[in-house]
Design a protein around this motif. Structure first.
Motif, PDB file in Angstrom:
ATOM      1  N   THR A 163       0.886  -1.549   0.103  1.00 23.42           N
ATOM      2  CA  THR A 163       0.597  -0.056   0.189  1.00 23.42           C
ATOM      3  C   THR A 163       0.707   0.911   0.012  1.00 23.42           C
ATOM      4  O   THR A 163       0.363   2.687  -1.005  1.00 23.42           O
ATOM      5  CB  THR A 163      -1.054   0.198   1.637  1.00 23.42           C
ATOM      6  N   THR A 164       2.508   0.911   0.636  1.00 20.89           N
ATOM      7  CA  THR A 164       2.880   2.178   0.564  1.00 20.89           C
ATOM      8  C   THR A 164       4.543   2.203  -1.002  1.00 20.89           C
ATOM      9  O   THR A 164       4.107   3.386  -1.549  1.00 20.89           O
ATOM     10  CB  THR A 164       3.904   2.545   1.634  1.00 20.89           C
ATOM     11  N   TYR A 165       4.884   1.114  -1.284  1.00 26.40           N
ATOM     12  CA  TYR A 165       4.984   1.130  -2.202  1.00 26.40           C
ATOM     13  C   TYR A 165       4.819   1.396  -3.478  1.00 26.40           C
ATOM     14  O   TYR A 165       5.374   2.450  -4.430  1.00 26.40           O
ATOM     15  CB  TYR A 165       5.388  -0.451  -2.582  1.00 26.40           C
ATOM     16  N   SER A 166       3.728   1.406  -3.670  1.00 30.35           N
ATOM     17  CA  SER A 166       2.311   1.308  -4.743  1.00 30.35           C
ATOM     18  C   SER A 166       1.958   2.932  -5.425  1.00 30.35           C
ATOM     19  O   SER A 166       2.983   3.060  -6.562  1.00 30.35           O
ATOM     20  CB  SER A 166       1.292   1.004  -5.170  1.00 30.35           C
ATOM     21  N   GLY A 180       6.990  12.965   1.616  1.00 27.97           N
ATOM     22  CA  GLY A 180       7.125  13.176   3.331  1.00 27.97           C
ATOM     23  C   GLY A 180       5.870  11.446   3.158  1.00 27.97           C
ATOM     24  O   GLY A 180       4.968  10.924   2.438  1.00 27.97           O
ATOM     25  N   ILE A 181       5.919  11.325   4.679  1.00 28.36           N
ATOM     26  CA  ILE A 181       5.432  10.125   5.113  1.00 28.36           C
ATOM     27  C   ILE A 181       3.889  10.846   6.302  1.00 28.36           C
ATOM     28  O   ILE A 181       5.226  10.996   7.369  1.00 28.36           O
ATOM     29  CB  ILE A 181       5.550   8.648   5.672  1.00 28.36           C
ATOM     30  N   VAL A 182       3.291  10.430   6.412  1.00 26.36           N
ATOM     31  CA  VAL A 182       2.337  10.823   7.447  1.00 26.36           C
ATOM     32  C   VAL A 182       2.081   9.865   8.447  1.00 26.36           C
ATOM     33  O   VAL A 182       1.116   8.676   7.933  1.00 26.36           O
ATOM     34  CB  VAL A 182       1.646  12.082   7.243  1.00 26.36           C
ATOM     35  N   GLY A 183       2.248   9.739   9.534  1.00 28.42           N
ATOM     36  CA  GLY A 183       1.501   8.727  10.440  1.00 28.42           C
ATOM     37  C   GLY A 183       3.171   7.677  10.366  1.00 28.42           C
ATOM     38  O   GLY A 183       3.236   6.892   9.713  1.00 28.42           O
ATOM     39  N   LEU A 184       3.247   7.653  11.837  1.00 29.54           N
ATOM     40  CA  LEU A 184       4.370   5.972  11.632  1.00 29.54           C
ATOM     41  C   LEU A 184       3.643   5.379  12.466  1.00 29.54           C
ATOM     42  O   LEU A 184       3.385   4.784  13.755  1.00 29.54           O
ATOM     43  CB  LEU A 184       5.198   6.754  12.345  1.00 29.54           C
ATOM     44  N   MET A 190       6.450   1.131   7.041  1.00 31.71           N
ATOM     45  CA  MET A 190       6.887   0.092   6.266  1.00 31.71           C
ATOM     46  C   MET A 190       6.927   2.140   4.728  1.00 31.71           C
ATOM     47  O   MET A 190       8.309   1.243   3.818  1.00 31.71           O
ATOM     48  CB  MET A 190       5.650  -0.507   5.018  1.00 31.71           C
ATOM     49  N   GLY A 191       6.036   2.478   4.722  1.00 30.10           N
ATOM     50  CA  GLY A 191       6.478   3.945   4.063  1.00 30.10           C
ATOM     51  C   GLY A 191       7.907   4.315   3.906  1.00 30.10           C
ATOM     52  O   GLY A 191       8.938   4.774   3.568  1.00 30.10           O
ATOM     53  N   VAL A 192       8.451   4.322   5.515  1.00 29.41           N
ATOM     54  CA  VAL A 192       9.556   5.313   5.520  1.00 29.41           C
ATOM     55  C   VAL A 192      10.708   4.542   5.012  1.00 29.41           C
ATOM     56  O   VAL A 192      11.513   5.018   4.197  1.00 29.41           O
ATOM     57  CB  VAL A 192      10.010   5.515   7.249  1.00 29.41           C
ATOM     58  N   LYS A 193      10.458   3.183   5.559  1.00 34.96           N
ATOM     59  CA  LYS A 193      11.604   1.622   5.004  1.00 34.96           C
ATOM     60  C   LYS A 193      11.473   2.326   3.320  1.00 34.96           C
ATOM     61  O   LYS A 193      13.273   2.076   2.289  1.00 34.96           O
ATOM     62  CB  LYS A 193      11.065   0.521   5.872  1.00 34.96           C
ATOM     63  N   LEU A 194      10.449   2.548   2.742  1.00 30.43           N
ATOM     64  CA  LEU A 194       9.893   1.609   1.144  1.00 30.43           C
ATOM     65  C   LEU A 194      10.971   2.348   0.872  1.00 30.43           C
ATOM     66  O   LEU A 194      12.070   3.098  -0.076  1.00 30.43           O
ATOM     67  CB  LEU A 194       9.625   1.185   0.381  1.00 30.43           C
ATOM     68  N   ALA A 195      10.756   4.069   0.917  1.00 31.13           N
ATOM     69  CA  ALA A 195      11.054   5.196   0.615  1.00 31.13           C
ATOM     70  C   ALA A 195      12.300   6.319   0.472  1.00 31.13           C
ATOM     71  O   ALA A 195      12.776   6.396  -0.396  1.00 31.13           O
ATOM     72  CB  ALA A 195      10.728   6.738   0.734  1.00 31.13           C
ATOM     73  N   HIS A 196      13.498   5.515   1.538  1.00 34.18           N
ATOM     74  CA  HIS A 196      14.387   5.256   1.936  1.00 34.18           C
ATOM     75  C   HIS A 196      15.004   4.977   0.706  1.00 34.18           C
ATOM     76  O   HIS A 196      16.224   4.579   0.387  1.00 34.18           O
ATOM     77  CB  HIS A 196      14.807   5.030   3.623  1.00 34.18           C
ATOM     78  N   ALA A 197      14.453   3.316   0.866  1.00 37.84           N
ATOM     79  CA  ALA A 197      16.065   1.720   0.267  1.00 37.84           C
ATOM     80  C   ALA A 197      15.344   2.920  -1.642  1.00 37.84           C
ATOM     81  O   ALA A 197      16.804   2.354  -2.458  1.00 37.84           O
ATOM     82  CB  ALA A 197      15.221   1.434  -0.079  1.00 37.84           C
ATOM     83  N   LEU A 218      14.879   4.028  11.378  1.00 41.47           N
ATOM     84  CA  LEU A 218      13.593   2.962  10.003  1.00 41.47           C
ATOM     85  C   LEU A 218      14.074   4.017   8.688  1.00 41.47           C
ATOM     86  O   LEU A 218      14.146   3.419   7.588  1.00 41.47           O
ATOM     87  CB  LEU A 218      12.336   3.325  10.395  1.00 41.47           C
ATOM     88  N   GLY A 219      15.060   4.638   9.058  1.00 40.19           N
ATOM     89  CA  GLY A 219      15.321   5.353   7.428  1.00 40.19           C
ATOM     90  C   GLY A 219      14.564   7.119   6.969  1.00 40.19           C
ATOM     91  O   GLY A 219      14.870   7.223   6.325  1.00 40.19           O
ATOM     92  N   ALA A 220      13.872   7.330   8.191  1.00 41.92           N
ATOM     93  CA  ALA A 220      13.813   9.043   7.802  1.00 41.92           C
ATOM     94  C   ALA A 220      15.190  10.112   8.402  1.00 41.92           C
ATOM     95  O   ALA A 220      15.678   9.580   8.558  1.00 41.92           O
ATOM     96  CB  ALA A 220      12.718   9.287   9.060  1.00 41.92           C
ATOM     97  N   ASP A 221      15.246  11.025   7.027  1.00 45.34           N
ATOM     98  CA  ASP A 221      16.298  11.831   6.941  1.00 45.34           C
ATOM     99  C   ASP A 221      15.695  12.783   7.782  1.00 45.34           C
ATOM    100  O   ASP A 221      16.535  13.433   8.742  1.00 45.34           O
ATOM    101  CB  ASP A 221      16.479  12.190   5.719  1.00 45.34           C
ATOM    102  N   GLU A 222      14.447  13.394   8.407  1.00 41.91           N
ATOM    103  CA  GLU A 222      13.701  14.723   9.194  1.00 41.91           C
ATOM    104  C   GLU A 222      12.443  13.898  10.126  1.00 41.91           C
ATOM    105  O   GLU A 222      11.980  12.771   8.920  1.00 41.91           O
ATOM    106  CB  GLU A 222      14.167  15.471   8.463  1.00 41.91           C
ATOM    107  N   VAL A 223      12.853  14.277  11.059  1.00 45.43           N
ATOM    108  CA  VAL A 223      11.298  13.665  11.195  1.00 45.43           C
ATOM    109  C   VAL A 223      10.263  14.951  11.855  1.00 45.43           C
ATOM    110  O   VAL A 223      10.929  16.406  12.457  1.00 45.43           O
ATOM    111  CB  VAL A 223      11.316  12.898  12.637  1.00 45.43           C
TER     112      VAL A 223
END
Ligand code: NAP
Ligand code: ZN
Ligand code: ZN
Length: 350
Positions: A163-166, A180-184, A190-197, A218-223
């Motif tokens: 759902t986040t990869y797509s 940006g990913i809203v909500g951890l 998963m959105g944070v990990k995938l966007a980082h990768a 998990l891979g966020a550059d900023e929070v």
């Protein structure tokens, strides 16, 4: 027919409780799966409580499923007994409409068949999901699980992952893009990990200051604490893409303000009550876009699993026995999960 042990909700008010039913005899293209692990998605809670007003009770939730193939029908060619496989949110679709032909079964114009709370295209029977010991699914809707990954941590990839990869793929997350990913929660982490990768510059928006360190790990550059106006203002007009996973109604304007010209805010969170309409001028002045995205098709789900295999990505999980599901739901409502509950189905076999 095989007797299957499960947990079900019998109406919107009652807790999930033990439930027994029969899985169908194998059809020619069916795969019989012994369920090992099933992730707990916020959509399970929405549907167990009929928050989307379409639940057929009793409902056996669960659409983040990993298991072993035990038997296959006579015409199955992709899988054999012993294979480690996954099943996500879809178990069938019409396979002939334009969307199905493009591999976008989740947008099937004749309606996809959900893994639970769907209706079998042959018998009309209501489908039961992965909070159960076994599953029977057509091989066309079964995914191959990379053997190098921890199978329990793979389960949440089947919904939270895809759902986040797509949307990250659809809107071009990658090097040079600010995402940006809203909500951890389950989806968000998963959105944070995938966007980082994928190589994007990743900013996580949270309402929970206690999650800052985890988001960075998990891979966020900023929070950014989304309730802090100064922190939000510092990112005005700067994002290419924001994926919003929040499971509750809220004001979208503060996030739309952060998009640069032609930037997109994609909603994946599916709350019980709609968000208020955002300000129109906030969209038209910078040709900003407000979009939505639903899980992913079978081909893209396999692509996501292979991507995770290559990058060593799984979900951060807290394993629970089936008997703890009602407590898990209450904790999920308090955003108290790091970052996905996964049910160990051995707890129902004992
Ligand atoms: P989750 O684990 O409960 O995470 C949701 C996160 O949203 C929370 O951890 C919290 O993050 C934040 N949040 C919750 N309430 C909030 C509020 N009132 N205001 C602001 N932020 C709040 O849920 P999930 O399993 O990731 O699912 C998220 C949503 O996506 C659900 O609505 C689910 O049904 C939906 N979903 C949609 C699809 C699709 O195909 N579109 C697929 C799967 C799930 P912080 O603590 O970081 O603020
Ligand atoms: Zn889900
Ligand atoms: Zn179709």
């Amino acid at each position: 027919m095989t007797t299957t042990h499960a947990y079900a909700a019998t109406d919107a008010q009652s807790k999930l409780a033990p439930f027994e039913f029969q899985r169908r005899e194998l059809r020619e293209h069916d795969v019989h799966i012994e369920v090992l692990f099933c992730g707990v998605c916020h959509s399970d809670l929405h549907q167990a409580r009929n928050e989307w007003k379409n639940t057929m009770f009793p409902v056996v939730p669960g659409h983040e499923i990993v298991g072993r193939v035990t038997k296959v029908g006579p015409k199955v060619s992709k899988y054999k007994a012993g294979d480690l496989v996954g099943v996500g949110c879809l178990v069938d679709s019409c396979r002939t409409c334009a969307s199905c032909q493009e591999g976008l079964e989740q947008y099937c114009e004749n309606g996809f068949v959900g893994t639970y709370n769907g209706q079998d295209r042959v018998t009309g029977a209501v489908t039961y999901g992965g909070y159960s010991t076994q599953l029977v699914v057509d091989e066309a809707f079964v995914l191959r699980v990379p053997e190098n990954l921890d199978p329990a941590g793979v389960a949440p990839l089947l919904c939270a992952g895809i759902t986040t990869y797509s949307p990250l793929r659809t809107w071009g997350a990658g090097p040079g893009k600010k995402v940006g990913i809203v909500g951890l929660g389950g989806l968000g982490h998963m959105g944070v990990k995938l966007a980082h990768a994928m190589g994007a510059h990743v900013v996580l928006f949270t309402t929970s200051p206690s999650k800052i360190d985890d988001a960075k790990r998990l891979g966020a550059d900023e929070v950014v604490i989304s309730k802090n106006q100064a922190e939000m203002d510092a990112h005005a007009n700067s994002f290419d893409l924001i994926v919003n996973t929040v499971a509750a109604q809220h004001d979208l304007n503060p996030f739309i303000n952060l998009l640069k010209r032609d930037g997109t805010l994609t909603l994946v969170g599916a709350p019980e009550h709609d968000h208020p309409s955002p300000q129109v001028f906030n969209l038209i002045m910078k040709r900003r876009r407000l979009a939505g995205s639903l899980i992913g098709g079978i081909a893209e789900t396999q692509e996501m699993l292979d991507f995770c295999g290559k990058h060593g990505i799984t979900s951060d999980i807290e394993m629970i026995p089936m008997q703890k599901i009602n407590e898990a739901y209450e904790r999920m409502l308090k955003s108290d999960v790091k970052y996905r509950f996964v049910i160990d189905l051995d707890s129902l076999r004992k």
